[in-house]
Design an enzyme around this catalytic site. Sequence first.
Site, mmCIF file in Angstrom:
data_model
loop_
_atom_site.group_PDB
_atom_site.id
_atom_site.type_symbol
_atom_site.label_atom_id
_atom_site.label_comp_id
_atom_site.label_asym_id
_atom_site.label_seq_id
_atom_site.Cartn_x
_atom_site.Cartn_y
_atom_site.Cartn_z
ATOM 1 N N ASP A 151 9.650 -2.252 -1.338
ATOM 2 C CA ASP A 151 10.398 -1.550 -0.284
ATOM 3 C C ASP A 151 10.422 -2.374 1.006
ATOM 4 O O ASP A 151 9.374 -2.640 1.592
ATOM 5 C CB ASP A 151 9.744 -0.195 0.018
ATOM 6 C CG ASP A 151 9.773 0.746 -1.184
ATOM 7 O OD1 ASP A 151 10.837 0.887 -1.797
ATOM 8 O OD2 ASP A 151 8.724 1.343 -1.502
ATOM 9 N N ASP A 191 6.259 -7.574 -2.357
ATOM 10 C CA ASP A 191 6.336 -6.146 -2.075
ATOM 11 C C ASP A 191 7.762 -5.714 -2.455
ATOM 12 O O ASP A 191 8.658 -6.547 -2.580
ATOM 13 C CB ASP A 191 6.069 -5.908 -0.590
ATOM 14 C CG ASP A 191 6.300 -4.472 -0.190
ATOM 15 O OD1 ASP A 191 5.754 -3.580 -0.868
ATOM 16 O OD2 ASP A 191 7.041 -4.238 0.789
HETATM 17 C C1 G6P Z 1 6.067 1.914 -0.117
HETATM 18 C C2 G6P Z 1 6.812 2.185 1.172
HETATM 19 C C3 G6P Z 1 6.281 3.430 1.844
HETATM 20 C C4 G6P Z 1 6.249 4.585 0.846
HETATM 21 C C5 G6P Z 1 5.363 4.222 -0.322
HETATM 22 C C6 G6P Z 1 5.264 5.333 -1.355
HETATM 23 O O1 G6P Z 1 4.843 1.359 0.203
HETATM 24 O O2 G6P Z 1 6.699 1.105 2.059
HETATM 25 O O3 G6P Z 1 7.101 3.750 2.937
HETATM 26 O O4 G6P Z 1 5.746 5.746 1.483
HETATM 27 O O5 G6P Z 1 5.883 3.058 -0.931
HETATM 28 O O6 G6P Z 1 6.486 5.439 -2.014
HETATM 29 P P1 G6P Z 1 6.864 6.568 -3.046
HETATM 30 O O7 G6P Z 1 8.128 6.065 -3.680
HETATM 31 O O8 G6P Z 1 5.726 6.670 -4.040
HETATM 32 O O9 G6P Z 1 7.026 7.821 -2.272
HETATM 33 MG MG MG Z 2 7.335 -2.775 2.107
#
Ligand code: G6P
Ligand code: MG
Length: 222
Positions: A12, A10
């Site tokens: 983030d 993953d």
């Molecule tokens: C990841 C993070 C989320 C976030 C999502 C969408 O999964 O854990 O917290 O909302 O990505 O990210 P983005 O960059 O497309 O807004």
């Molecule tokens: Mg994550």
Amino acid sequence: MPIQHAAIFDLDGVLTDTAELHYQSWQELMDQLGIPFDRQVNESLRGLSRPESLEVILGSRSADFSDAWKQDILRRKNENYIERVRRMTPADLLPGVENLLRALRERGVGVAVASSSRNTGLVLERLGIRPLLDVVVDGNDVPKSKPDPGVFLEAARRLALPPARCVVIEDAAAGVEGAQRAGMRVVGVGPAERVGKADLVRKRVAEVGIEDLLGLFDEGTA
Ligand code: G6P
Ligand code: MG
């Protein structure tokens, strides 16, 4: 020789602390709007797409807002987030990540990123690790976000490996669930309350050893 196994990371909250940047962006925006939001709500957003995150934040208030208003909020959230991401550098890779990626590659293990984020490309560019990755799948490539298994299955497909030969490293409850639904073993990074359903739990990514991942591969192919 073609790769026999892969580690799917993953992004983030695992490779870098963008979970904190997502939090700061949502918090700033919700403060401006006077909508309640805090770190506890933010915890439940890990792994969810941007629109799903907004729905969780709004909760029962969702029906009070138009789709056009929501689109505008999502645009503003992303502008705010991108500004923060642009300030990132390779120093924002979490401790241990680069060594782990390099060690896996040296062992001939495939390395992939599977993220719900539509900003994955930009974040990886800022971190400077794209050359260390065989495959990147993100929220632009699959219709549903985690806990749907689609992002992980697409990564396995691009790696040309069956899911049982892939191990996932995740910090989100939704990501642990998605990986397991994909038929993959998972290392959960973070508190047990969040990732306790994983096959193995580590507090920080720096505590994930290459032996942990190789051990899970052995279990998967035993
Ligand atoms: C990841 C993070 C989320 C976030 C999502 C969408 O999964 O854990 O917290 O909302 O990505 O990210 P983005 O960059 O497309 O807004
Ligand atoms: Mg994550």
